[in-house]
Design an enzyme around this catalytic site. Structure first.
Site, PDB file in Angstrom:
ATOM      1  N   GLU A  71       0.830  -1.216   0.000  1.00 42.33           N
ATOM      2  CA  GLU A  71       0.000   0.000   0.000  1.00 42.33           C
ATOM      3  C   GLU A  71       0.868   1.271   0.000  1.00 42.33           C
ATOM      4  O   GLU A  71       0.503   2.268  -0.608  1.00 42.33           O
ATOM      5  CB  GLU A  71      -0.959  -0.017   1.198  1.00 42.33           C
ATOM      6  CG  GLU A  71      -2.063  -1.070   1.012  1.00 42.33           C
ATOM      7  CD  GLU A  71      -2.936  -1.261   2.242  1.00 42.33           C
ATOM      8  OE1 GLU A  71      -2.373  -1.567   3.314  1.00 42.33           O
ATOM      9  OE2 GLU A  71      -4.161  -1.089   2.134  1.00 42.33           O
ATOM     10  N   GLU A  92      -3.998  -9.406   3.660  1.00 44.48           N
ATOM     11  CA  GLU A  92      -4.792  -9.073   4.848  1.00 44.48           C
ATOM     12  C   GLU A  92      -5.931 -10.046   5.099  1.00 44.48           C
ATOM     13  O   GLU A  92      -6.267 -10.351   6.243  1.00 44.48           O
ATOM     14  CB  GLU A  92      -5.357  -7.645   4.725  1.00 44.48           C
ATOM     15  CG  GLU A  92      -4.351  -6.534   4.971  1.00 44.48           C
ATOM     16  CD  GLU A  92      -3.535  -6.152   3.746  1.00 44.48           C
ATOM     17  OE1 GLU A  92      -3.497  -6.933   2.764  1.00 44.48           O
ATOM     18  OE2 GLU A  92      -2.907  -5.075   3.774  1.00 44.48           O
TER      19      GLU A  92
HETATM   20  C1  3H9 Z   1      -1.704  -4.860   7.002  1.00 41.47           C
HETATM   21  O1  3H9 Z   1      -0.758  -4.524   6.358  1.00 41.47           O
HETATM   22  C2  3H9 Z   1      -2.900  -3.992   7.267  1.00 41.47           C
HETATM   23  C3  3H9 Z   1      -2.937  -2.766   6.416  1.00 41.47           C
HETATM   24  O2  3H9 Z   1      -3.594  -3.053   5.195  1.00 41.47           O
HETATM   25  C4  3H9 Z   1      -3.732  -1.691   7.064  1.00 41.47           C
HETATM   26  C5  3H9 Z   1      -3.218  -1.132   8.354  1.00 41.47           C
HETATM   27  C6  3H9 Z   1      -4.013   0.047   8.883  1.00 41.47           C
HETATM   28  N1  3H9 Z   1       3.846  -7.621  11.614  1.00 41.47           N
HETATM   29  O3  3H9 Z   1       7.233 -15.034   8.670  1.00 41.47           O
HETATM   30  P1  3H9 Z   1       8.608 -14.939   9.207  1.00 41.47           P
HETATM   31  C7  3H9 Z   1       7.422 -11.253  12.198  1.00 41.47           C
HETATM   32  S1  3H9 Z   1      -1.776  -6.361   7.771  1.00 41.47           S
HETATM   33  C8  3H9 Z   1       4.498  -8.027  12.713  1.00 41.47           C
HETATM   34  O4  3H9 Z   1       9.100 -16.030  10.067  1.00 41.47           O
HETATM   35  P2  3H9 Z   1       9.727 -15.210   6.597  1.00 41.47           P
HETATM   36  C9  3H9 Z   1       7.107 -12.719  12.450  1.00 41.47           C
HETATM   37  O5  3H9 Z   1       6.153 -12.858  13.479  1.00 41.47           O
HETATM   38  C10 3H9 Z   1      -0.234  -7.114   7.386  1.00 41.47           C
HETATM   39  N2  3H9 Z   1       5.403  -9.011  12.722  1.00 41.47           N
HETATM   40  O6  3H9 Z   1       9.670 -14.644   8.060  1.00 41.47           O
HETATM   41  C11 3H9 Z   1       8.471 -13.241  12.829  1.00 41.47           C
HETATM   42  O7  3H9 Z   1       8.706 -12.888  14.171  1.00 41.47           O
HETATM   43  P3  3H9 Z   1       9.526 -13.874  15.140  1.00 41.47           P
HETATM   44  C12 3H9 Z   1      -0.258  -7.782   6.080  1.00 41.47           C
HETATM   45  C13 3H9 Z   1       5.644  -9.624  11.572  1.00 41.47           C
HETATM   46  O8  3H9 Z   1      10.985 -14.710   6.034  1.00 41.47           O
HETATM   47  C14 3H9 Z   1       9.431 -12.438  11.959  1.00 41.47           C
HETATM   48  O9  3H9 Z   1       8.706 -11.260  11.594  1.00 41.47           O
HETATM   49  N3  3H9 Z   1       0.988  -8.479   5.851  1.00 41.47           N
HETATM   50  C15 3H9 Z   1       4.991  -9.278  10.393  1.00 41.47           C
HETATM   51  O10 3H9 Z   1       9.442 -16.677   6.593  1.00 41.47           O
HETATM   52  C16 3H9 Z   1       9.852 -13.134  10.696  1.00 41.47           C
HETATM   53  O11 3H9 Z   1       8.678 -13.555  10.000  1.00 41.47           O
HETATM   54  C17 3H9 Z   1       1.137  -9.804   6.009  1.00 41.47           C
HETATM   55  O12 3H9 Z   1       0.198 -10.507   6.304  1.00 41.47           O
HETATM   56  C18 3H9 Z   1       4.063  -8.220  10.438  1.00 41.47           C
HETATM   57  N4  3H9 Z   1       3.418  -7.791   9.342  1.00 41.47           N
HETATM   58  O13 3H9 Z   1       8.509 -14.550   5.823  1.00 41.47           O
HETATM   59  C19 3H9 Z   1       2.519 -10.371   5.782  1.00 41.47           C
HETATM   60  N5  3H9 Z   1       5.428 -10.089   9.395  1.00 41.47           N
HETATM   61  O14 3H9 Z   1      10.868 -14.047  14.503  1.00 41.47           O
HETATM   62  C20 3H9 Z   1       2.943 -11.139   6.984  1.00 41.47           C
HETATM   63  C21 3H9 Z   1       6.335 -10.898   9.942  1.00 41.47           C
HETATM   64  O15 3H9 Z   1       9.526 -13.159  16.433  1.00 41.47           O
HETATM   65  N6  3H9 Z   1       4.305 -11.642   6.919  1.00 41.47           N
HETATM   66  N7  3H9 Z   1       6.473 -10.636  11.254  1.00 41.47           N
HETATM   67  O16 3H9 Z   1       8.727 -15.144  15.143  1.00 41.47           O
HETATM   68  C22 3H9 Z   1       4.676 -12.649   6.099  1.00 41.47           C
HETATM   69  O17 3H9 Z   1       3.923 -13.158   5.312  1.00 41.47           O
HETATM   70  C23 3H9 Z   1       6.074 -13.165   6.235  1.00 41.47           C
HETATM   71  O18 3H9 Z   1       6.586 -12.712   7.453  1.00 41.47           O
HETATM   72  C24 3H9 Z   1       7.061 -12.743   5.118  1.00 41.47           C
HETATM   73  C25 3H9 Z   1       8.489 -13.174   5.536  1.00 41.47           C
HETATM   74  C26 3H9 Z   1       6.675 -13.491   3.844  1.00 41.47           C
HETATM   75  C27 3H9 Z   1       7.027 -11.274   4.906  1.00 41.47           C
END
Ligand code: 3H9
Length: 702
Positions: A107, A127
């Site tokens: 975004e 999301e």
């Molecule tokens: C959003 O954006 C809402 C908006 O539209 C509007 C807002 C108003 N936040 O997955 P990993 C942490 S909603 C906080 O193992 P990878 C994760 O918990 C968001 N923490 O790594 C982990 O912590 P820990 C929409 C996050 O390399 C560490 O980072 N976005 C977030 O296998 C490593 O993560 C998503 O849904 C986060 N957003 O994969 C994407 N993301 O080491 C969510 C990660 O303490 N994220 N963490 O356990 C992912 O899909 C994967 O993390 C990604 C990397 C593919 C990016």
């Protein structure tokens, strides 16, 4: 000194770099930093164009999800407001997408005036998988750039697209494929835009192109995803938001998006799905094992048993490029096993999942053998024969003789004592349980059973291996059935007992599927095979010797050779893919009930629900109390990924937290009295449940 957000210069180009590992989650501090650097760059007269990029291998994973439950996700600067500020910038802003741009991360890029992406980057709005819709303009800006069809598909599925696809659909303007440094290429692109006097192109000036959109498009789209998204709240709101983008100017569309976002955020589904997000990541950490423990290498794997389970397990490894030696005792069994694997792949080719070449590459990694000597040099052996302690012990004694020192010796047992298996070897520290779920090449769950003597590096190595083969590994302790099957026992018990007391299998399964389970438990027994569950029953008869009542109906079905789907009859009659009620099962239930002196009655759906689901939760509490599961969220991961518990409920323990543990406890105590001797015998509230209720706490608090 690097800060969360850096501002550097390359001529007239100001480069703003997000620098908040591990994933540039857009928490309050990062948003604040981005706003400050942006204002500085805009105020600097010598800057004419601004680039936004990141210092890591990904651009940004979006909003900081942990702020959602903490309730501070709207702290200033609120992301949607900040993005409006970017869009309204008087200076050209270009997003240089150097890796994954997800959710709020994408975004940010959409609010910029132009976008250049590295070829390997992925772009998505996931999301919906968190039970919400994009809330920082994604639902309004994406349809303006990519068209409503691409937008609604991406937003309602949450699936990312490649940078190449993003270029083709207009999400990005430029793709960077060469060897040249990406940032340098992005600076060149920014300068080129200046030379071309490119306008400040904002989504506010664009309308959604509906020219090739059929009249009924959104309704048809709704229907096309209805089955898959049943029970989930957010997908319908995703569609409504894109519909709004088609009908409203950007400003009003953003207002509608904000309303729908907030609506989703306040649902149990959103809480459940966000719980699952963190639960999945948490189970990779084992509190008493240091993270920096050095791991063993797994380069080749041996598998014992080429049946359905062994074959499925083998496919996981060869899919990940790891060579497998598959051992059977007889040539014909080996041939059958190898042929079954080939057949499975052939189906995948027909469905377009793999090409014939990809299958050939995989099959080349698979070597059948009849000799244990061929397992002498493998790094990991997984025994996958049927559930029989004596047989498993014989195999492990043999493995102890032939395998090289340091090889990990694993048993794919679903219920048996891994310590008793380890005890027949001279190296119990190398022995572990790896409980795969059927079909093993499809189901994502892997229970990693840690024995009393299992070495720390063996636990962590197998956890990492789980990720390599695309599974979610959950470390569990030893008890009958570990986490999943132990929780299954009381759930299954109540289902079978309810059939004796007067419910029909269809009623029981209907209540469970209405709640969202992929399948009712009695249908599940039919699918897994009553011959398989018979073996399990046989192995722990003594545990339930005081009341075998509920097993009698399954035992009767077994005696009649009614093993379920595989024999066309079980709790149901199977006609091809169709499942039909069977009046003979009712008669059987009546007869068993009469023999046991059970008075049959009409049973409410509510009673079925509470007895099955609350006893499942109660067992989860006992498992936690005994330390068999490390966290309540691990029980949730097991049940969502291994037993079809709906992710939109967040697993049984999260569901209990959501409805209140006092309600669960009250109900268990009520049935304890109401169901007479049976109630007294089986409806024992877990001490942990009682304690948490007394302390007004939740499972999630411990
Ligand atoms: C959003 O954006 C809402 C908006 O539209 C509007 C807002 C108003 N936040 O997955 P990993 C942490 S909603 C906080 O193992 P990878 C994760 O918990 C968001 N923490 O790594 C982990 O912590 P820990 C929409 C996050 O390399 C560490 O980072 N976005 C977030 O296998 C490593 O993560 C998503 O849904 C986060 N957003 O994969 C994407 N993301 O080491 C969510 C990660 O303490 N994220 N963490 O356990 C992912 O899909 C994967 O993390 C990604 C990397 C593919 C990016």
């Amino acid at each position: 000194m690097t800060s969360l957000v850096d501002l550097t210069r390359d001529g007239v180009v100001a480069v703003i770099t997000l620098n908040s590992p591990p994933v540039n989650a857009l928490g309050a501090a990062l948003r604040h930093g981005l706003q400050e650097r942006l204002e500085e760059a805009i105020a600097d007269d010598s800057v004419t164009v601004i680039l936004i990029t990141s210092s890591s291998s990904l651009f940004s994973a979006g909003a900081d999800i942990s702020e959602f439950s903490a309730g501070n996700f709207a702290a200033e600067p609120f992301l949607p407001v900040l993005l409006n500020q970017i869009e309204a910038s008087p200076k050209l802003i270009v997003a240089a997408i150097n890796g994954a741009a997800f959710g709020g991360g994408l975004e940010v890029a959409l609010a910029c005036h132009y976008r250049i992406a590295l070829a390997g980057a992925k772009l998505g709005l996931p999301e919906v998988t968190l039970g919400i819709i994009p809330g920082a303009g994604g639902t309004q800006r994406l349809p303006r750039l990519a068209g409503p069809k691409t937008a609604v598909e991406m937003i309602a599925s949450g699936k990312p697209v490649s940078a190449k696809q993003a270029l083709a659909s207009g999400i990005v303007d430029r793709l960077h494929e060469g060897d040249e440094d990406f940032l340098a290429a992005a600076v060149v692109y920014a300068n080129q835009l200046l030379v071309e006097k490119a306008p400040l192109r904002t989504c506010a000036d664009l309308t959604v192109d509906r020219s090739d959109l059929p009249d009924n498009y959104f309704n048809e789209f709704r229907q096309s995803i209805a089955r898959k998204t049943k029970g989930y709240y957010a997908p319908e709101r995703c569609i409504q938001a894109v519909e709004a983008a088609c009908a409203l100017p950007l400003k009003e569309g953003l207002k509608k998006e904000a309303e729908l976002f907030q609506e989703c955020m306040n649902t149990p589904e959103a809480r459940a799905q966000q719980h699952m997000f963190f639960a999945e990541r948490q189970c990779a950490g084992i509190p008493d094992i240091p993270k920096n423990t050095s791991l063993r290498e797994i380069k080749t794997v041996g598998i014992i048993g080429a049946g359905t389970m062994g074959g499925g397990i083998a496919m996981n490894f060869i899919n990940a490029g790891i060579p497998v030696r598959l051992l059977e005792v007889k040539q014909d069994a080996l041939d059958r096993g190898l042929a079954a694997i080939q057949k499975n792949y052939d189906i995948s080719v027909k469905r377009g999942r793999f090409t014939a070449e990809q299958v050939a590459e995989r099959m080349a990694l698979l070597q059948g053998t009849l000799s244990y000597q061929d397992l002498a040099d493998v790094d990991l052996v997984i025994e996958a024969v049927f559930e029989n302690m004596q047989l498993k012990q014989q195999i492990f004694a043999q493995l102890d003789e032939v395998c090289k020192p340091g090889a990990i010796l694993a048993s794919n047992t679903s219920t048996l004592d891994v310590d008793a298996i380890a005890a027949v070897t001279k190296r119990p520290e190398d022995v572990i349980g790896l409980h795969f779920f059927s079909p093993a090449n499809v189901m994502r769950l892997l229970e990693i059973v840690r024995g009393e003597k299992t070495a720390d590096d063996v636990v962590l190595t197998t956890l990492k291996m789980a990720r390599t083969i695309n599974k979610i590994g959950v470390v569990v302790g030893i008890c009958f059935g570990f986490v999943g099957n132990r929780m299954l026992e009381p759930y299954m018990r109540e289902a079978m007992r309810l059939v004796l007391e007067g419910a029909t299998p269809e009623q029981v399964d209907g209540v469970l599927t209405k709640f969202g389970l992929a399948m009712g438990v009695l249908s599940m027994i039919d699918l897994a095979g009553n011959d398989v569950s018979h073996l399990v029953r046989e192995s722990h008869r003594e545990d339930i010797a005081h009341d075998p009542s509920y097993q009698l109906i399954s035992d009767k079905l077994y005696e009649l050779g009614r093993y379920g789907q595989k024999t066309g009859r079980g709790f149901y009659i199977y006609d091809g893919r169709e499942k039909l009620a069977d009046s003979e099962v009712d008669e059987m239930a009546k007869q068993v009930a009469a023999e046991l002196g059970i008075t049959r009655r009409s049973i409410s759906d509510e009673e079925i629900f509470e007895r099955c689901i609350f006893m499942l939760i109660n067992e989860g509490a006992d498992i936690l109390n005994e330390g068999i599961a490390l966290r309540s969220s691990d029980c949730d991961i097991v049940w969502v990924n291994g037993y079809g518990f709906p992710a939109f409920r967040g697993g049984p323990m999260q569901y209990a937290d959501e409805i209140g543990l006092d309600k669960v406890l009250e109900s268990i105590n009520r049935y304890r009295t109401q169901l007479g001797d049976y109630g007294t015998m089986w409806f024992k509230p877990s001490p942990l449940l009682e304690r948490l209720v007394a302390e007004e706490k939740k499972f999630g608090d411990i």
